[in-house]
Structures are given as structure tokens and as C-alpha cells.
Design a protein around this motif. Structure first.
Motif, PDB file in Angstrom:
ATOM      1  N   PHE A  10       0.855  -1.189   0.000  1.00  0.00           N
ATOM      2  CA  PHE A  10       0.000   0.000   0.000  1.00  0.00           C
ATOM      3  C   PHE A  10       0.892   1.241   0.000  1.00  0.00           C
ATOM      4  N   ASN A  11       0.922   1.925  -1.133  1.00  0.00           N
ATOM      5  CA  ASN A  11       1.643   3.197  -1.272  1.00  0.00           C
ATOM      6  C   ASN A  11       3.117   3.116  -0.880  1.00  0.00           C
ATOM      7  N   ARG A  12       3.769   2.049  -1.280  1.00  0.00           N
ATOM      8  CA  ARG A  12       5.201   1.899  -0.975  1.00  0.00           C
ATOM      9  C   ARG A  12       5.926   1.366  -2.209  1.00  0.00           C
ATOM     10  N   SER A  13       5.773   2.037  -3.303  1.00  0.00           N
ATOM     11  CA  SER A  13       6.285   1.509  -4.570  1.00  0.00           C
ATOM     12  C   SER A  13       7.802   1.342  -4.565  1.00  0.00           C
ATOM     13  N   VAL A  36      -0.709  -8.057  -4.028  1.00  0.00           N
ATOM     14  CA  VAL A  36      -2.043  -7.573  -3.675  1.00  0.00           C
ATOM     15  C   VAL A  36      -1.905  -6.114  -3.263  1.00  0.00           C
ATOM     16  N   ASP A  37      -2.550  -5.236  -4.006  1.00  0.00           N
ATOM     17  CA  ASP A  37      -2.440  -3.792  -3.805  1.00  0.00           C
ATOM     18  C   ASP A  37      -3.688  -3.284  -3.083  1.00  0.00           C
ATOM     19  N   ASN A  38      -3.485  -2.745  -1.883  1.00  0.00           N
ATOM     20  CA  ASN A  38      -4.595  -2.241  -1.064  1.00  0.00           C
ATOM     21  C   ASN A  38      -5.029  -0.844  -1.517  1.00  0.00           C
ATOM     22  N   CYS A  39      -5.238  -0.691  -2.827  1.00  0.00           N
ATOM     23  CA  CYS A  39      -5.746   0.552  -3.415  1.00  0.00           C
ATOM     24  C   CYS A  39      -4.742   1.697  -3.264  1.00  0.00           C
ATOM     25  N   SER A  40      -3.505   1.464  -3.703  1.00  0.00           N
ATOM     26  CA  SER A  40      -2.476   2.506  -3.657  1.00  0.00           C
ATOM     27  C   SER A  40      -2.813   3.622  -4.641  1.00  0.00           C
ATOM     28  N   LYS A  62     -10.569  -0.693  -2.358  1.00  0.00           N
ATOM     29  CA  LYS A  62     -10.315   0.128  -1.182  1.00  0.00           C
ATOM     30  C   LYS A  62      -9.331  -0.604  -0.280  1.00  0.00           C
ATOM     31  N   ASN A  63      -8.749   0.132   0.647  1.00  0.00           N
ATOM     32  CA  ASN A  63      -7.788  -0.446   1.586  1.00  0.00           C
ATOM     33  C   ASN A  63      -8.552  -1.197   2.674  1.00  0.00           C
ATOM     34  N   ILE A  64      -8.416  -2.509   2.704  1.00  0.00           N
ATOM     35  CA  ILE A  64      -9.109  -3.315   3.711  1.00  0.00           C
ATOM     36  C   ILE A  64      -8.150  -3.884   4.757  1.00  0.00           C
ATOM     37  N   GLY A  65      -6.913  -3.383   4.747  1.00  0.00           N
ATOM     38  CA  GLY A  65      -5.964  -3.807   5.767  1.00  0.00           C
ATOM     39  C   GLY A  65      -5.451  -5.215   5.554  1.00  0.00           C
ATOM     40  N   ALA A  66      -5.193  -5.895   6.670  1.00  0.00           N
ATOM     41  CA  ALA A  66      -4.534  -7.210   6.633  1.00  0.00           C
ATOM     42  C   ALA A  66      -5.352  -8.272   5.912  1.00  0.00           C
ATOM     43  N   PHE A 169      -8.735  -5.297  10.429  1.00  0.00           N
ATOM     44  CA  PHE A 169      -7.999  -4.308   9.643  1.00  0.00           C
ATOM     45  C   PHE A 169      -6.500  -4.393   9.897  1.00  0.00           C
ATOM     46  N   LEU A 170      -6.086  -4.230  11.138  1.00  0.00           N
ATOM     47  CA  LEU A 170      -4.669  -4.259  11.481  1.00  0.00           C
ATOM     48  C   LEU A 170      -4.529  -4.727  12.924  1.00  0.00           C
ATOM     49  N   SER A 171      -3.697  -5.734  13.157  1.00  0.00           N
ATOM     50  CA  SER A 171      -3.378  -6.219  14.507  1.00  0.00           C
ATOM     51  C   SER A 171      -4.357  -7.295  14.989  1.00  0.00           C
ATOM     52  N   HIS A 172      -3.800  -8.362  15.551  1.00  0.00           N
ATOM     53  CA  HIS A 172      -4.511  -9.478  16.165  1.00  0.00           C
ATOM     54  C   HIS A 172      -5.223 -10.390  15.177  1.00  0.00           C
TER      55      HIS A 172
END
Length: 309
Positions: A10-13, A36-40, A62-66, A169-172
């Protein structure tokens, strides 16, 4: 057994390009590469589609996280799928062969965690395992954690377990998947002889994320998986630890929001509640017996201001 690599980005080209370049030497032992691109909104798509190794590209709306990792896991046609974050490097042919040997020699292994070192310092990082890292970093042992950005899955095992839950989304999301994999009859292994480097790239991740999502998702993990009394103890312990981190680093407001949203969302999470089996819970408790004492964690994570969450 053949091997696929699935990368979440995600946004880290720039770091993604570096990772793809490093994988170009693995075409003999890697069956396919998936991004898999989280909508960069940067030039990620251009980088991927123009790369020499021609990875399969999946762009989400859209960005759906993990949970986006599920797209790569489901698309892969290999027996083993290695999931990497875009800021992970250092995977080589020897590591691939070690991973294959672990899965081939033990059909009960569902996932293999890697040793993760800081890209710049070479020190062990991303260590969620309930053992002293200075004693166990180079060893192989069973664990009840999944380091999502650097882990290999047996495809059939993660499919049987039901993949990552979508609302964390993120974590656990890793420990949540552990519960499902244990209930499906699989073990999770840490392999210290498979080592990668983590750049801890900050692009695409806000500074408050961990303090909020780690806190909120503690409650959701407990509600989804654990018996009532164990769930209460687990959530209270985790929320207290996160409060200390938040106070230490000046993010108490986000901790409070995590508490509020975690409690408010429990009704939604309850619809998916499936208490893990007694056998799985006993297994987790057995693995936690090696947990270092409180002073060890105070010294390691709280007294050291630079400790990463």
C-alpha cells in the motif's frame, strides 16, 4: 511441494520494487509471485506490471488492511504460500528450501514464522513469541503467534481454517487465525533458520495505528475465540499493557478510542463467536508457560523508549 509468494502493499512503490528485484533470483524455486495492492494511489501498478518477473497483480477497490492477504492466499495455486509485507527483504533460495523441508517432513504444520531482523541494525524485531528472544531467536519451536508479514502457510491448512477475519484491519488477525488453525488440527512453527529483514517503512501507516488497533482488537479477538473467563483476563491484561505503551508514547487518546470502539463493536463480533476447543486452549496455555516474567517485559518494552510495538 511448490511455493508461491504473495506480497501485500500500500503506497510503498519504492520498497516494493526493491523486494521484487530481490525475488528475481528465486524464479527457479518459486512457482509464482502475486502482488495484492490495497488501493495505492502512487505508481505501484506501473512498478508491478513493468517488472521483469511479471507478478500477478490484484488491485483492490479500497484499503481493507490485513484481510487483503486473503486475496493472494486464495489466488495462489501452490502448496505453500509465503506472505510478505512490501518492506520485507532477504528471502533466498536456502530459506525457500528450508521452508519446503519443514512442511514436507511434518504434515501437521500449518504455518511457519520467520526470524525477522531490523533492516538497518540486524537486531531481532517483530518478536511476539512468548519466549526470550535472546535464547530462542535461532531455534525452532511451536508458537501461538503468526507474524503476518513474514510467514509461510500450507495452502490447505489456511483454507480449512477460514483465512483472516475481515474486520480486524490491522493487529490481532494473526492470533485469531492461530485459534482457527489449531482447531483445524495444525501447529504453527517458528523457524529461526529462516531469516528476513524488515525496513519498518512508515509510508501508508499512521503513527497512532498500533495504539488504537492493538487495543480495539484485543477485545474482538477474545470475544471471537475464548471462553468467557479466559477472554476477560486476556482482554484486561492486553488493554492494560497497551495503556502503559500509550501513556509512555503520548497516544492515550487513541487508546481510549480503541477501548470504546472495541466494546461498542463486540455485538457485531459476537455473531462470529466460535469458542476454541479445550484441546486448542490447553495447547495455547502450554505454550504460554514459557512466557518471561513481568520484569523482563518491563525492561524490554517499557523502560526502553525506542522499543517498537
Amino acid at each position: 511441494m511448490n511455493v508461491a509468494i504473495s506480497i501485500l502493499t500500500f503506497n510503498r512503490s519504492s520498497v516494493l520494487r526493491e523486494l521484487l528485484d530481490s525475488l528475481a533470483t528465486l524464479t527457479r524455486v518459486v512457482h509464482e509471485v502475486i502482488v495484492v495492492d490495497n488501493c495505492s494511489d502512487d505508481d505501484t501498478e506501473k512498478i508491478v506490471r513493468g517488472h521483469d518477473i511479471c507478478p500477478y497483480y490484484i488491485r483492490l477497490e479500497k484499503n481493507i488492511g490485513a484481510a487483503a492477504r486473503n486475496y493472494g492466499l486464495k489466488k495462489a495455486s501452490a502448496d505453500i504460500v509465503i506472505t510478505l509485507d512490501d518492506d520485507i527483504t532477504g528471502l533466498d533460495e536456502a530459506a525457500i528450501n528450508t521452508i519446503k523441508r519443514i512442511f514436507e517432513s511434518n504434515t501437521g504444520v500449518g504455518a511457519v514464522n520467520f526470524q525477522i531482523k531490523d533492516y538497518y541494525t540486524g537486531r531481532i524485531c517483530n518478536w511476539p513469541h512468548y519466549k526470550k528472544e535472546e535464547e530462542y531467536a535461532d531455534k525452532v519451536f511451536r508458537t501461538c503467534e503468526i507474524t503476518e508479514g513474514a510467514v509461510a502457510f500450507r495452502s490447505s491448512a489456511v483454507e480449512k481454517a477460514g483465512y483472516y477475519a475481515e474486520y480486524f484491519f490491522l493487529s490481532h488477525e494473526g492470533p485469531d487465525l492461530v485459534c482457527r488453525m489449531l482447531d483445524s488440527g495444525y501447529d504453527i512453527i517458528y523457524a529461526g533458520d529462516v531469516s528476513v529483514r524488515h525496513k519498518h517503512e512508515s509510508a501508508g501507516r499512521k503513527s497512532w495505528y498500533n495504539y488504537y488497533y492493538d487495543t480495539r482488537n484485543i477485545f474482538w479477538l477474545a470475544v471471537r475465540n475464548y471462553p468467557v473467563l479466559y477472554a476477560i483476563r486476556y482482554a484486561m491484561r492486553g488493554a492494560t499493557v497497551m495503556m502503559i505503551y500509550a501513556l509512555r508514547d503520548g497516544y492515550f487518546t487513541y487508546w481510549m478510542k480503541g477501548i470504546f470502539d472495541g466494546l461498542a463493536g463486540m455485538r457485531k463480533v459476537m455473531r462470529d463467536r466460535r469458542v476454541i476447543s479445550d484441546t486448542s486452549l490447553v495447547s495455547i496455555k502450554g505454550l504460554l508457560k514459557d512466557r518471561p516474567d513481568t520484569f523482563y517485559y518491563l525492561k524490554k518494552r517499557i523502560f526502553q523508549k525506542s522499543a517498537r510495538l
